[in-house]
Write a protein that holds these residues in place. Structure first.
Motif, PDB file in Angstrom:
ATOM      1  N   THR A 236       1.049  -0.972  -0.021  1.00  0.00           N
ATOM      2  CA  THR A 236       0.081  -0.062  -0.018  1.00  0.00           C
ATOM      3  C   THR A 236       0.870   1.209  -0.286  1.00  0.00           C
ATOM      4  OG1 THR A 236      -1.885  -1.114   1.244  1.00  0.00           O
ATOM      5  CG2 THR A 236      -1.763   1.171   1.316  1.00  0.00           C
ATOM      6  N   ALA A 237       1.832   1.073   0.634  1.00  0.00           N
ATOM      7  CA  ALA A 237       2.717   2.289   0.883  1.00  0.00           C
ATOM      8  C   ALA A 237       3.500   2.739  -0.401  1.00  0.00           C
ATOM      9  CB  ALA A 237       3.757   2.235   1.917  1.00  0.00           C
ATOM     10  N   ALA A 238       4.066   1.743  -1.178  1.00  0.00           N
ATOM     11  CA  ALA A 238       4.769   1.886  -2.524  1.00  0.00           C
ATOM     12  C   ALA A 238       3.675   2.106  -3.486  1.00  0.00           C
ATOM     13  CB  ALA A 238       5.457   0.366  -2.919  1.00  0.00           C
ATOM     14  N   PHE A 239       2.795   1.474  -3.438  1.00  0.00           N
ATOM     15  CA  PHE A 239       1.695   1.971  -4.518  1.00  0.00           C
ATOM     16  C   PHE A 239       1.202   3.389  -4.228  1.00  0.00           C
ATOM     17  CE2 PHE A 239      -2.375   2.122  -6.627  1.00  0.00           C
ATOM     18  CZ  PHE A 239      -2.424   0.990  -7.846  1.00  0.00           C
ATOM     19  N   THR A 240       0.859   3.953  -3.146  1.00  0.00           N
ATOM     20  CA  THR A 240       0.271   5.285  -2.752  1.00  0.00           C
ATOM     21  C   THR A 240       1.383   6.431  -2.992  1.00  0.00           C
ATOM     22  OG1 THR A 240      -1.036   4.383  -1.089  1.00  0.00           O
ATOM     23  CG2 THR A 240      -0.498   6.653  -0.965  1.00  0.00           C
ATOM     24  N   ARG A 241       2.715   5.992  -2.816  1.00  0.00           N
ATOM     25  CA  ARG A 241       3.812   6.812  -2.965  1.00  0.00           C
ATOM     26  C   ARG A 241       4.048   7.008  -4.500  1.00  0.00           C
ATOM     27  NH1 ARG A 241       6.909   4.311  -0.206  1.00  0.00           N
ATOM     28  NH2 ARG A 241       7.981   2.821  -1.570  1.00  0.00           N
ATOM     29  N   THR A 242       3.747   6.109  -5.442  1.00  0.00           N
ATOM     30  CA  THR A 242       4.176   6.230  -6.774  1.00  0.00           C
ATOM     31  C   THR A 242       3.222   6.743  -7.447  1.00  0.00           C
ATOM     32  OG1 THR A 242       5.558   3.979  -6.678  1.00  0.00           O
ATOM     33  CG2 THR A 242       4.403   4.529  -8.766  1.00  0.00           C
ATOM     34  N   PHE A 243       1.447   6.351  -7.018  1.00  0.00           N
ATOM     35  CA  PHE A 243       0.661   6.966  -7.885  1.00  0.00           C
ATOM     36  C   PHE A 243      -0.534   7.668  -7.308  1.00  0.00           C
ATOM     37  CE2 PHE A 243       1.060   2.228  -9.585  1.00  0.00           C
ATOM     38  CZ  PHE A 243       1.643   2.834 -10.571  1.00  0.00           C
ATOM     39  N   GLY A 244      -0.225   8.061  -6.007  1.00  0.00           N
ATOM     40  CA  GLY A 244      -0.834   9.007  -5.424  1.00  0.00           C
ATOM     41  C   GLY A 244      -2.329   8.817  -4.904  1.00  0.00           C
ATOM     42  N   ILE A 245      -2.491   7.353  -4.940  1.00  0.00           N
ATOM     43  CA  ILE A 245      -3.912   6.783  -4.685  1.00  0.00           C
ATOM     44  C   ILE A 245      -3.540   5.401  -4.078  1.00  0.00           C
ATOM     45  CG2 ILE A 245      -5.903   6.003  -5.718  1.00  0.00           C
ATOM     46  CD1 ILE A 245      -5.559   7.599  -8.239  1.00  0.00           C
ATOM     47  N   PRO A 246      -4.172   4.980  -2.962  1.00  0.00           N
ATOM     48  CA  PRO A 246      -4.039   3.727  -2.359  1.00  0.00           C
ATOM     49  C   PRO A 246      -4.615   2.547  -3.354  1.00  0.00           C
ATOM     50  CG  PRO A 246      -5.920   4.876  -1.179  1.00  0.00           C
ATOM     51  CD  PRO A 246      -5.142   5.639  -2.065  1.00  0.00           C
ATOM     52  N   PRO A 247      -3.987   1.235  -3.103  1.00  0.00           N
ATOM     53  CA  PRO A 247      -4.790   0.352  -4.103  1.00  0.00           C
ATOM     54  C   PRO A 247      -5.907  -0.022  -3.808  1.00  0.00           C
ATOM     55  CG  PRO A 247      -2.999  -0.635  -2.472  1.00  0.00           C
ATOM     56  CD  PRO A 247      -2.945   1.203  -2.330  1.00  0.00           C
ATOM     57  N   SER A 248      -6.253   0.178  -2.586  1.00  0.00           N
ATOM     58  CA  SER A 248      -7.849  -0.480  -2.102  1.00  0.00           C
ATOM     59  C   SER A 248      -8.647   0.350  -2.933  1.00  0.00           C
ATOM     60  CB  SER A 248      -8.019   0.006  -0.416  1.00  0.00           C
ATOM     61  OG  SER A 248      -7.610   1.555  -0.403  1.00  0.00           O
ATOM     62  N   ARG A 249      -8.531   1.551  -3.520  1.00  0.00           N
ATOM     63  CA  ARG A 249      -9.357   2.193  -4.394  1.00  0.00           C
ATOM     64  C   ARG A 249      -9.595   1.611  -5.540  1.00  0.00           C
ATOM     65  NH1 ARG A 249      -9.958   7.600  -2.859  1.00  0.00           N
ATOM     66  NH2 ARG A 249     -11.784   7.747  -4.188  1.00  0.00           N
ATOM     67  N   PHE A 250      -8.857   0.332  -6.229  1.00  0.00           N
ATOM     68  CA  PHE A 250      -8.922  -0.195  -7.363  1.00  0.00           C
ATOM     69  C   PHE A 250      -9.280  -1.531  -7.044  1.00  0.00           C
ATOM     70  CE2 PHE A 250      -5.575   2.679  -8.769  1.00  0.00           C
ATOM     71  CZ  PHE A 250      -6.451   3.472  -9.476  1.00  0.00           C
ATOM     72  N   ALA A 251      -9.277  -2.076  -5.791  1.00  0.00           N
ATOM     73  CA  ALA A 251      -9.483  -3.552  -5.296  1.00  0.00           C
ATOM     74  C   ALA A 251     -10.837  -4.066  -5.313  1.00  0.00           C
ATOM     75  CB  ALA A 251      -8.859  -3.640  -3.867  1.00  0.00           C
ATOM     76  N   GLN A 252     -10.919  -5.414  -5.433  1.00  0.00           N
ATOM     77  CA  GLN A 252     -12.149  -5.971  -5.750  1.00  0.00           C
ATOM     78  C   GLN A 252     -13.102  -5.507  -4.609  1.00  0.00           C
ATOM     79  OE1 GLN A 252     -12.116 -10.201  -5.032  1.00  0.00           O
ATOM     80  NE2 GLN A 252     -13.616 -10.753  -6.394  1.00  0.00           N
ATOM     81  N   GLY A 253     -14.294  -5.242  -4.746  1.00  0.00           N
ATOM     82  CA  GLY A 253     -15.472  -5.134  -3.623  1.00  0.00           C
ATOM     83  C   GLY A 253     -15.304  -3.485  -3.078  1.00  0.00           C
ATOM     84  N   HIS A 254     -14.414  -2.834  -3.806  1.00  0.00           N
ATOM     85  CA  HIS A 254     -14.487  -1.307  -3.566  1.00  0.00           C
ATOM     86  C   HIS A 254     -15.577  -0.872  -4.166  1.00  0.00           C
ATOM     87  CE1 HIS A 254     -13.312   2.849  -2.765  1.00  0.00           C
ATOM     88  NE2 HIS A 254     -13.508   3.146  -4.289  1.00  0.00           N
TER      89      HIS A 254
END
Length: 259
Positions: A236-254
């Motif tokens: 989550t930290a790496a994804f958010t740092r790179t793209f400015g959005i947490p991966p949970s925003r794209f995850a199944q069930g969101h």
């Protein structure tokens, strides 16, 4: 227009041609190019756009600007698109390389409205105003960092495309250098010259880009583990740092619009 081939309407005297298209899961639009510039919006699903010098991953509810006469390939992962095909002279400000952008609510609604128009829509009425406003809204978009460059050299490009298809956290600079018959130092120097990034930084971004389509069917924990991250928090930290959005925003069930 819905599910109409561009070739059937490209001749129509309109600067902006809106076309909506539904694709079967996993469909690939093989290498091709358009005379017009293209604004390609994924109303659903994830798109991966390849050109000779880069790969762009387009998350749900985002779009990619593709320059005119750019040879490209698109992999559609559960995608229904809303495209604008635009005469190059109408958009002198169009970027010179593919660019991923956000699609805010106004732009999204304009796109959904425009694809209901006929090819020869009235320029002086509501449709013409919508087409004009679409270009103003697109011009205001800022680029998003959902891409990696592909090296110009065929040997390095092959390594990179292979890695994008199957990211492996165990790959090292030494492994890649050996495969190209170079010293690790020479390999790293050449790779940085051709991509602007070190091999390790490039692989890290490529792994995170690979996460975007995987999140359509997996949880943050599952995807992070599959891509070699020690914990969901590290992923989550790496994804958010790179793209400015947490991966949970794209995850199944969101639920709700990402971004």
């Amino acid at each position: 227009m819905k599910n109409v081939p561009l070739a059937d309407v490209d001749h129509v005297d309109r600067a902006v041609l809106p076309i909506g298209t539904d694709y079967p899961p996993g469909h690939v639009l093989d290498w091709h190019e358009h005379r017009r510039a293209q604004f390609l919006y994924g109303a659903t699903g994830v798109m991966v756009v390849d050109t000779g010098d880069g790969t762009w991953t387009v998350p749900p509810e985002r779009a990619v600007l593709i320059p005119a006469a750019t040879r490209h390939r698109v992999r559609m992962l559960g995608v229904s698109t809303r495209s604008l095909y635009i005469e190059p002279d109408a958009v002198p400000w169009w970027p010179g390389t593919c660019t991923v952008v956000d699609v805010p609510p106004l732009l999204r609604e304009l796109l959904l409205t425009a694809v209901e128009f006929e090819a020869d829509y009235s320029l002086s009425g509501r449709a013409g105003s919508v087409a004009d406003l679409l270009l103003h809204e697109i011009a205001a978009r800022a680029p998003l960092p959902f891409h990696v460059r592909i090296p110009a050299g065929a040997d390095l490009a092959a390594l990179c495309r292979e890695y994008l298809a199957a990211p492996d956290s165990g790959v090292t600079n030494a492994v890649w250098a050996a495969r190209t018959n170079m010293s690790e130092r020479a390999f790293t120097r050449r790779f940085r010259a051709e991509t602007g990034d070190s091999p390790a930084v490039w692989r890290g971004r490529a792994r995170l880009l690979a996460a975007v389509p995987l999140l359509r069917s997996g949880s943050v924990s599952e995807v992070g583990g599959r891509l070699g991250y020690a914990s969901p928090a590290a992923f989550t930290a790496a994804f958010t740092r790179t793209f400015g959005i947490p991966p949970s925003r794209f995850a199944q069930g969101h639920r709700g619009r990402p971004g």
